[in-house]
Design an enzyme around this catalytic site. Structure first.
Site, short mmCIF file in Angstrom:
data_model
loop_
_atom_site.label_atom_id
_atom_site.label_comp_id
_atom_site.label_asym_id
_atom_site.label_seq_id
_atom_site.Cartn_x
_atom_site.Cartn_y
_atom_site.Cartn_z
N SER A 70 1.12 -1.72 -0.15
CA SER A 70 0.09 -0.16 0.66
C SER A 70 1.06 0.90 -0.31
O SER A 70 0.32 1.81 -0.76
CB SER A 70 -0.82 -0.08 1.53
OG SER A 70 0.16 0.30 2.85
N ASP A 132 -4.07 1.28 9.35
CA ASP A 132 -4.71 -0.32 8.78
C ASP A 132 -3.59 -0.80 9.75
O ASP A 132 -3.22 -1.70 9.07
CB ASP A 132 -4.42 0.23 7.09
CG ASP A 132 -4.34 -1.32 6.79
OD1 ASP A 132 -5.66 -2.01 7.10
OD2 ASP A 132 -4.01 -1.34 5.66
N HIS A 135 -5.77 -2.78 14.46
CA HIS A 135 -7.50 -2.69 14.53
C HIS A 135 -8.01 -2.69 15.91
O HIS A 135 -8.68 -3.38 15.76
CB HIS A 135 -8.12 -3.71 14.09
CG HIS A 135 -7.04 -3.18 12.17
ND1 HIS A 135 -7.23 -2.18 11.45
CD2 HIS A 135 -7.28 -4.10 11.16
CE1 HIS A 135 -6.56 -2.35 10.05
NE2 HIS A 135 -6.34 -3.69 10.03
C1 SAM Z 1 -3.92 -5.02 7.74
S1 SAM Z 1 -1.86 -5.11 7.51
C2 SAM Z 1 -1.04 -2.93 6.73
C3 SAM Z 1 -1.77 -4.03 5.38
C4 SAM Z 1 -1.25 -2.58 4.56
N1 SAM Z 1 -1.35 -1.66 5.00
C5 SAM Z 1 -1.55 -2.79 3.05
O1 SAM Z 1 -2.86 -2.36 2.93
O2 SAM Z 1 -1.51 -3.64 2.73
C6 SAM Z 1 -1.85 -4.54 9.44
C7 SAM Z 1 0.19 -4.28 10.14
O3 SAM Z 1 -0.27 -3.97 11.19
C8 SAM Z 1 0.84 -3.73 12.02
N2 SAM Z 1 0.17 -3.57 13.55
C9 SAM Z 1 -0.40 -4.69 14.25
N3 SAM Z 1 -0.18 -3.95 15.78
C10 SAM Z 1 0.47 -2.83 15.27
C11 SAM Z 1 0.71 -1.51 16.03
N4 SAM Z 1 0.48 -2.43 17.84
N5 SAM Z 1 1.45 -0.73 16.25
C12 SAM Z 1 1.91 -1.13 14.59
N6 SAM Z 1 1.54 -1.75 13.85
C13 SAM Z 1 0.60 -2.29 14.11
C14 SAM Z 1 0.70 -5.78 11.65
O4 SAM Z 1 2.42 -5.70 11.92
C15 SAM Z 1 0.60 -5.59 10.05
O5 SAM Z 1 1.94 -5.26 9.04
#
Ligand code: SAM
Length: 249
Positions: A70, A132, A135
């Site tokens: 992304s 993103d 969540h």
């Molecule tokens: C849905 S993926 C992101 C996808 C990306 N934006 C895309 O569209 O391809 C969610 C990401 O959030 C990260 N994540 C999870 N918890 C997090 C946190 N507390 N702080 C930062 N990043 C986090 C995960 O490691 C993962 O890589």
């Protein structure tokens, strides 16, 4: 003419139907390296709120990097003048740092205001924030509460995947505390200037020059133009507000 339609009627949602359209969606559809992880219907929302920033030196923060797809998409869409910053809790996301000249990645927890402050100091203020990330309620709310008041005056904050507000596994901020509930309360605050009917109608029915003293409101109320709910996305549109003024002409 049928007059028996009720909002609560159970009707069918078609499985096959339009999802989104536009340049950004076309770019997503033509991408085949499996690096982007998005719901199809989000692209109409992005296009609606983000198109005006294309070709400008916009500063974009995306929380959640994963495979970096992304970030590339945003870089292409907004153009070379844009600064695209991704943050992720997984150190392996750092491989995407500098993948294009205008893309940077930083590693940390989106729920940690000290980390967000470092990112904001280094790259902000942001015109666009797209959450993103993980969540969970705590992550979504902490990121929003810290970043939103520090954005540019006409910025756009997008929080994705708010359907997690209905999933117990993501409820890590206490009973009943979710991003959707948080946002609903903020919708009330948009209307703060009118909470006292008598005072507000007296004040807002005379010209701004004839009003005594200042109207005080929360920073959120003073700096927000709109809050928009979509399927699984909330969008906050920033804009400095003036006191309301009602006039009969
Ligand atoms: C849905 S993926 C992101 C996808 C990306 N934006 C895309 O569209 O391809 C969610 C990401 O959030 C990260 N994540 C999870 N918890 C997090 C946190 N507390 N702080 C930062 N990043 C986090 C995960 O490691 C993962 O890589």
């Amino acid at each position: 003419m049928s007059d028996d339609k009720k909002l609560g009627d159970r009707v069918r949602i078609p499985a096959r139907g339009p999802q989104s359209s536009g340049d950004l969606y076309d770019r997503f559809l033509s991408s085949d390296d499996r690096g982007i992880f998005k719901w199809h219907h989000y692209f109409d929302v992005y296009e609606r709120h983000l198109a005006r920033f294309r070709g400008s030196p916009v500063r974009v923060l995306e929380i959640g990097v994963k495979n970096g797809g992304s970030l590339s998409l945003w870089s292409e869409y907004f153009g070379d003048a844009a600064t695209i910053v991704g943050l992720d809790i997984q150190p392996r996301s750092m491989v995407h740092d500098g993948m294009r000249p205008n893309i940077s990645v930083r590693i940390g927890d989106q729920a940690d205001p000290r980390f967000l402050a470092r990112v904001e100091n280094e790259f902000g203020p942001f015109e666009v924030v797209i959450d993103d990330g993980g969540h969970s309620a705590r992550q979504q709310i902490n990121s929003f509460n810290f970043l939103y008041p520090r954005m540019t005056p006409r910025g756009i904050y997008i929080c994705e995947d708010t359907h997690t507000s209905y999933w117990p596994r993501y409820a890590d901020a206490g009973p009943g505390v979710t991003m959707i509930e948080h946002t609903k309360k903020l919708v009330d605050h948009l209307h703060e200037p009118y909470f006292d009917e008598g005072k507000s109608m007296q004040r807002f029915s005379v010209g701004p020059d004839q009003r005594a003293g200042d109207l005080l409101a929360t920073r959120f109320a003073a700096e927000t133009f709109s809050v928009q709910f979509y399927d699984s996305i909330v969008v906050f549109e920033r804009r400095p507000r003036s006191e309301p003024y009602r006039e009969q002409r």
